[in-house]
Design a protein around this motif. Structure first.
Motif, short mmCIF file in Angstrom:
data_model
loop_
_atom_site.label_atom_id
_atom_site.label_comp_id
_atom_site.label_asym_id
_atom_site.label_seq_id
_atom_site.Cartn_x
_atom_site.Cartn_y
_atom_site.Cartn_z
N THR A 112 0.84 -6.28 -7.78
CA THR A 112 -0.24 -7.21 -7.39
C THR A 112 0.20 -8.67 -7.50
O THR A 112 0.00 -9.45 -6.55
CB THR A 112 -1.50 -6.95 -8.21
N THR A 156 0.83 -1.20 0.00
CA THR A 156 0.00 0.00 0.00
C THR A 156 0.86 1.26 0.00
O THR A 156 0.59 2.23 -0.71
CB THR A 156 -0.93 0.02 1.23
N TYR A 169 -5.14 -1.42 -3.47
CA TYR A 169 -4.31 -1.61 -4.67
C TYR A 169 -4.23 -3.07 -5.14
O TYR A 169 -4.47 -3.35 -6.30
CB TYR A 169 -2.89 -1.08 -4.46
N PRO A 220 2.69 2.28 -3.74
CA PRO A 220 1.91 3.06 -4.71
C PRO A 220 1.40 4.37 -4.15
O PRO A 220 1.25 5.35 -4.90
CB PRO A 220 0.76 2.12 -5.09
N VAL A 247 -1.00 -1.09 -11.18
CA VAL A 247 -0.41 -1.94 -10.13
C VAL A 247 -0.60 -3.42 -10.43
O VAL A 247 -0.44 -4.27 -9.56
CB VAL A 247 -1.02 -1.60 -8.74
#
Length: 527
Positions: free
Chosen positions: A271, A248, A291, A251, A323
């Motif tokens: 991811t 988290t 995200y 990004p 992401v």
């Protein structure tokens, strides 16, 4: 131009202290490769003086050729009353042969006097001498100022003196630890700004815990106040409520605020890497994780879906592709026709709202929903329904027969289950049996065992979640049940559903959908 932020991952050390987490040496090596592949700067990997497994890991990790990350060994300052050279744990850090070490020491006067029972001056000597020892050995040293924020609020001059001792010893970074996780963002901002002003020539970092749910916010505020180094675990697990979640933070800092945390071309791997770490750690990653969670870009309300179709930023703060995530439209009573059509067009782009096939699909969904099916969160089964209506479905296998038996051994008190399954693929039959912890587990094992004869790729597929809901409770034990299972092949996750008044049959329907979805979404399935 925003400054670069060093990302220091502690998944293998602080994360390993989380409840239910236990890494093998192979697990740790896999996670190192994942973190290095997305450009993490430092990977804190454990304490070689604490156990033989960490020592084995450090011997193995030396063999890797890493592209981005430095491996970091972790340990404490020397103990009171002995020299650095006499401290076995300090000496053990050298055996790891890492380019950097993280040394933690006390910054809270209470911990010095009441926990380790040392004098305040002695603790400062312990910090400076230990760090100087490693610097003289050619190591880059990060000083983890344990309980720094609590210490600062209790005795600011002593907390700062602990940092000065680390600087005097040659530390390259002062990581300020919110060890109890009780500090608020405005406090972080004020204190970090002061530390950065006091030590302008030394890197300042954050190590935040999530006991108040603020670890990410605290880390971001610390960077905005001048810190250039952030510690955390990659998907936030760790002791008690966990650590600052780097998947988290990265990004947030890079996409939202313009800092450079990892190479920009690797952001789309965020991811996949997060989910891989979750799989290796054997934890069920929260679908609502920002995200990288499966629901981070999932839309259910019809108005939301209509808005996203017209302009994605109307209900999404970033594009999921940035992401490496994807947009999902959930099937439900509030989704609307547009969401169903959007999902159908992923399978057949030629279908429009006026196509006769669209109405056929809606009619079939209504029929199935009347039986108890609900495709929100079971999009893979939904795709199979659409393929069947459109004539695009080919049955990769048939279940000709199955039997599930539960047995209770009164003498041992153990309950065991066994299952027998007969499947056929292209006219060739296979019969097999398996035992499990319950009838569904036994059925799952027998089905996969039979099908692996034809499809070896299924050896990598396994269940990660299993849920049962009773639909019409007034019918008591004869009520219909809805079974939802989540499956993975280690890279991709998918969810399927089955409904029946027989829980075994409902489970089998969901299992069959799961395997079919995997097989129908592989080009050139190995047979």
């Amino acid at each position: 131009m925003k400054r670069n932020i060093n990302i220091f991952d502690s998944t293998l050390r602080d994360g390993a202290q989380g409840e239910g987490i236990s890494f093998s040496v192979k697990d740790k090596i896999k996670i190192v490769k994942q973190l290095d592949s997305i450009g993490v700067n430092y990977i804190e990997a454990g304490n070689p003086g604490s156990n033989s497994k960490d020592l084995e890991f450090f011997n193995e990790v030396k063999k890797l050729s890493l592209s981005h990350a430095k491996i970091v060994a972790f340990g404490s300052t020397r103990r009171k009353g002995i020299s650095v050279e006499e401290d076995a744990n300090v000496q053990a850090l050298l055996t790891a042969e890492t380019p950097a070490v993280a040394i933690f020491g006390k910054s809270w006067d209470f911990h010095v006097t009441d926990i380790i029972k040392a004098t305040l001056p002695e603790n400062l000597e312990m910090i400076e001498e230990t760090i100087a020892f490693f610097v003289s050995a050619g190591k880059e040293v990060v000083f983890d100022a344990e309980h720094f924020f609590d210490g600062y609020k209790s005795n600011p001059e002593y907390a700062l003196a602990s940092l000065q001792a680390a600087v005097d010893g040659g530390a390259s970074c002062l990581a300020l630890c919110d060890t109890n996780g009780g500090t608020f963002p405005h406090e972080i901002s004020e204190i970090v700004k002061l530390v950065c002003e006091r030590f302008p020539s030394t890197s300042v970092g954050l190590h935040c815990h999530n006991d108040c749910g603020m670890a990410v916010a605290n880390s971001v505020e610390g960077v905005r106040a001048g810190a250039d180094h952030v510690q955390g675990t990659f998907i936030g697990f760790g002791e008690r409520c966990g650590n600052a979640n780097l998947s988290t933070i990265i990004p947030n800092l890079q996409i939202k605020l313009g800092y450079e945390c990892i190479p920009s071309e690797l952001m789309s791997e965020l991811t996949p890497a997060a989910r891989a770490v979750g799989e290796i750690a054997n934890i069920h990653m929260s679908t609502g994780m920002p995200y990288v969670g499966a629901s981070a870009f999932a839309h259910k309300g019809g108005m939301h879906i209509d808005g996203v179709n017209k302009a994605s930023h109307s209900f999404e703060h970033i594009s999921p592709e940035l992401v490496g995530n994807r947009r999902r439209f959930l099937m439900s009573e509030v989704s609307g026709r547009s969401s169903i059509l959007s999902s159908v067009q992923k399978i057949d782009p030629s279908i429009t709202k006026d196509s006769p096939e669209a109405q056929l699909i809606i009619d079939e969904l209504k029929r199935l929903e009347h039986e108890g099916y609900q495709y929100e969160g079971a999009e893979s089964s939904f795709e199979l329904v659409v393929m069947k209506v459109l004539g695009m479905y080919r049955e990769p296998f048939a279940i000709d027969f199955f039997k599930a038996i539960g047995e209770n051994d009164v003498e041992s008190g153990e309950f065991t289950s066994s299952s027998m399954v007969k499947v056929s693929v292209g006219g060739v039959a296979e019969i097999t049996a398996a035992q499990g912890k319950g009838p569904v587990d036994a059925l799952d094992k027998a089905l996969r065992k039979a099908l692996e004869v034809f499809y070896p790729v299924l050896k990598d597929v396994y269940l990660t979640d299993y849920k049962v809901r009773v639909l019409d409770t007034e019918n008591t034990t004869s009520a219909k049940v809805r079974v939802i299972i989540e499956s993975t092949d280690g890279v991709k996750n998918w969810t399927t559903i089955g409904v029946s008044s027989d829980i075994i049959e409902a489970s089998l329907i969901a299992l069959k959908d799961s395997i079919e979805y995997k097989l129908l979404n592989i080009d050139g399935v190995e047979k």
